[in-house]
Design a protein around this motif. Structure first.
Motif, mmCIF file in Angstrom:
data_model
loop_
_atom_site.group_PDB
_atom_site.id
_atom_site.type_symbol
_atom_site.label_atom_id
_atom_site.label_comp_id
_atom_site.label_asym_id
_atom_site.label_seq_id
_atom_site.Cartn_x
_atom_site.Cartn_y
_atom_site.Cartn_z
ATOM 1 N N VAL A 168 -8.747 11.718 6.584
ATOM 2 C CA VAL A 168 -7.451 11.048 6.461
ATOM 3 C C VAL A 168 -7.622 9.763 5.657
ATOM 4 C CG1 VAL A 168 -5.508 10.000 7.685
ATOM 5 C CG2 VAL A 168 -6.651 12.017 8.647
ATOM 6 N N GLU A 169 -6.848 9.639 4.581
ATOM 7 C CA GLU A 169 -6.852 8.421 3.761
ATOM 8 C C GLU A 169 -5.456 7.805 3.823
ATOM 9 O OE1 GLU A 169 -8.206 9.102 -0.216
ATOM 10 O OE2 GLU A 169 -9.845 10.428 0.424
ATOM 11 N N THR A 170 -5.401 6.504 4.101
ATOM 12 C CA THR A 170 -4.118 5.810 4.247
ATOM 13 C C THR A 170 -4.010 4.695 3.217
ATOM 14 O OG1 THR A 170 -4.183 6.251 6.637
ATOM 15 C CG2 THR A 170 -2.601 4.601 5.867
ATOM 16 N N TYR A 171 -2.884 4.680 2.505
ATOM 17 C CA TYR A 171 -2.640 3.638 1.499
ATOM 18 C C TYR A 171 -1.266 3.033 1.760
ATOM 19 C CZ TYR A 171 -6.605 5.880 -0.718
ATOM 20 O OH TYR A 171 -7.853 6.396 -0.954
ATOM 21 N N ASP A 172 -1.271 1.999 2.582
ATOM 22 C CA ASP A 172 -0.023 1.343 2.979
ATOM 23 C C ASP A 172 0.099 -0.026 2.334
ATOM 24 O OD1 ASP A 172 1.198 3.237 4.607
ATOM 25 O OD2 ASP A 172 0.134 2.587 6.402
ATOM 26 N N LEU A 173 1.332 -0.435 2.089
ATOM 27 C CA LEU A 173 1.648 -1.817 1.751
ATOM 28 C C LEU A 173 2.479 -2.388 2.893
ATOM 29 C CD1 LEU A 173 2.669 -1.923 -2.028
ATOM 30 C CD2 LEU A 173 0.847 -3.243 -0.945
ATOM 31 N N PRO A 174 2.255 -3.648 3.265
ATOM 32 C CA PRO A 174 3.079 -4.238 4.331
ATOM 33 C C PRO A 174 4.552 -4.241 3.938
ATOM 34 C CG PRO A 174 1.219 -5.669 3.757
ATOM 35 C CD PRO A 174 1.287 -4.598 2.710
ATOM 36 N N GLU A 175 5.420 -4.226 4.931
ATOM 37 C CA GLU A 175 6.851 -4.262 4.647
ATOM 38 C C GLU A 175 7.291 -5.653 4.212
ATOM 39 O OE1 GLU A 175 9.213 -2.779 7.808
ATOM 40 O OE2 GLU A 175 8.198 -0.835 7.906
ATOM 41 N N GLN A 176 6.687 -6.695 4.818
ATOM 42 C CA GLN A 176 7.124 -8.056 4.535
ATOM 43 C C GLN A 176 6.640 -8.503 3.155
ATOM 44 O OE1 GLN A 176 5.304 -7.036 7.102
ATOM 45 N NE2 GLN A 176 5.996 -7.927 9.040
ATOM 46 N N ALA A 177 7.555 -9.093 2.378
ATOM 47 C CA ALA A 177 7.229 -9.523 1.012
ATOM 48 C C ALA A 177 6.110 -10.557 0.997
ATOM 49 C CB ALA A 177 8.472 -10.083 0.332
ATOM 50 N N TYR A 178 6.100 -11.458 1.983
ATOM 51 C CA TYR A 178 5.082 -12.519 1.972
ATOM 52 C C TYR A 178 3.685 -11.970 2.263
ATOM 53 C CZ TYR A 178 4.782 -12.750 7.122
ATOM 54 O OH TYR A 178 4.559 -12.456 8.439
ATOM 55 N N LEU A 179 3.600 -10.787 2.880
ATOM 56 C CA LEU A 179 2.304 -10.143 3.075
ATOM 57 C C LEU A 179 1.932 -9.257 1.888
ATOM 58 C CD1 LEU A 179 2.586 -9.097 6.855
ATOM 59 C CD2 LEU A 179 1.268 -10.984 5.888
ATOM 60 N N LYS A 180 2.944 -8.686 1.231
ATOM 61 C CA LYS A 180 2.690 -7.860 0.046
ATOM 62 C C LYS A 180 2.161 -8.690 -1.114
ATOM 63 C CE LYS A 180 6.151 -4.153 0.296
ATOM 64 N NZ LYS A 180 7.381 -3.657 -0.339
ATOM 65 N N GLU A 181 2.753 -9.872 -1.292
ATOM 66 C CA GLU A 181 2.486 -10.658 -2.499
ATOM 67 C C GLU A 181 1.008 -10.949 -2.740
ATOM 68 O OE1 GLU A 181 2.126 -14.090 -5.161
ATOM 69 O OE2 GLU A 181 1.571 -13.989 -3.039
#
Length: 362
Positions: free
Chosen positions: A134-147
């Motif tokens: 299993v490979e997971t590639y997530d981005l956080p939902e919150q913009a301040y964590l994504k940036e």
């Protein structure tokens, strides 16, 4: 025999690593006979049933001339669709597929499943954990964590291309491309080609060649409002409306901006926030004040936990308005909201008049 589940909210990385896994198991020159691709991005229960039955059937059928066979169930939307995933036939088919995964595939059979997301509480996901990689590639939902993640990826892309980028150019690049990895990769490649042998990226280079994502254009619009640049705000507003952005959604973005500006103006006036001329986290200085602590702990999100870049931007924009001007802006927003949902005047005209009233000096 290889079984992989590759999923996550970062569409580009899921797609990239899925294709990479498929090519590793079934080289491109063998894919005509050795690869069966099944589209999993479905809209109806019938389409989902057909996709799952085809995948199960393909796994239970040997490859042509008894050779190796790779099955790619691609872009599976079933797992996140609340209606389709609850259908009894779909549940039964997913249970069959899970059982095949747990039991293992015959020699020479490979399965790749790529999906924008999988419910990690589901029996199917647990079966994949037990019998697949299993490979997971997530981005956080919150913009301040994504940036910070997007910023680091951009820096790595430019470093790989042996290009230097100034902090100001990097800031502008991130603002323009937004938080989408695919857009980031495409625009970074375009920018490095544009500068040629120069190997140094400037603000002018970013302005000249980098395209704004729809998300970034919306940020450009609110930035123009916050910076009180009337001509620019009207120009971007017309562009957004031409692109099909809903006036009500634009109204929501404007209301959110001025709510934030009102809050940050109050932080300055209370002496709770100071901005220095330096760069980085040190440019934002929050006071040590018990009253501020009591207030912030009651807020849905503590502004002190916001990324310094966002705090600095909102703070600088809040300084362009007085508290009285922002009070008048809030009144105009309320009046316009009522006009927008109940008036007979064209919504585009209502928004243009609002922008003029907000940016004009009170």
């Amino acid at each position: 025999m290889a079984i992989k589940l590759i999923h996550g909210t970062d569409e580009y990385l899921v797609s990239h690593h899925s294709r990479k896994a498929v090519n590793a198991l079934c080289p491109e020159e063998e894919q005509t006979l050795g690869l069966e691709t099944i589209e999993g991005d479905v809209k109806t229960v019938d389409e989902a049933v057909s996709a799952l039955k085809t995948a199960i059937g393909a796994l239970r059928t040997v490859g042509l001339f008894s050779g190796q066979k790779t099955v790619w169930l691609r872009d599976v939307s079933i797992f996140k669709d609340k209606v389709i995933s609850k259908n009894k036939e779909i549940k039964d088919l997913l249970a069959q597929l899970a059982e095949d995964i747990k039991n293992g595939l015959p020699d020479g059979q490979h399965l790749i499943i790529s999906a924008p997301g999988v419910d990690r509480r589901s029996a199917f996901y647990k079966a994949c954990q037990a019998g697949a990689d299993v490979e997971t590639y997530d981005l956080p939902e919150q913009a301040y964590l994504k940036e910070p993640i997007i910023r680091e990826r951009a820096q790595k892309l430019f470093a790989k291309a042996q290009c230097r980028v100034s902090p100001a150019a990097l800031d502008l690049f991130i603002e323009k491309v937004g938080m989408d990895t695919r857009q980031l990769v495409m625009e970074a490649e375009k920018l490095t080609l544009y500068i040629g042998d120069r190997n140094e990226i400037t603000v002018d280079d970013v302005k000249a060649i980098t395209s704004s994502s729809s998300e970034a254009i919306a940020w450009d619009f609110t930035d123009a409002l916050g910076e009180r640049k009337l001509d620019e705000a009207l120009k971007i507003l017309r562009q957004l409306i031409f692109q099909g952005e809903a006036p009500v959604a634009l109204m929501f973005a404007i209301e959110t901006l001025y709510r934030n500006l009102t809050q940050f103006r109050a932080y300055f006036d209370q002496g709770w926030l100071r901005l220095s001329g330096s760069r980085g986290a040190g440019s934002v200085q929050w006071a040590h004040d018990p009253e501020m602590d009591r207030m912030f702990i009651q807020l849905p999100a503590d502004p002190r936990k916001m990324h310094w870049f966002r705090v600095g931007k909102l703070g600088q924009q809040a300084k362009n308005y007085t508290a009285e001007e922002l009070r008048v802006c809030q009144k105009r927003l309320l009046e316009t909201h009522e006009q927008l949902v109940s008036g007979s005047v064209a919504q585009e005209m209502i928004l243009e008049m609002l922008v003029i009233k907000l940016v004009a000096k009170v």
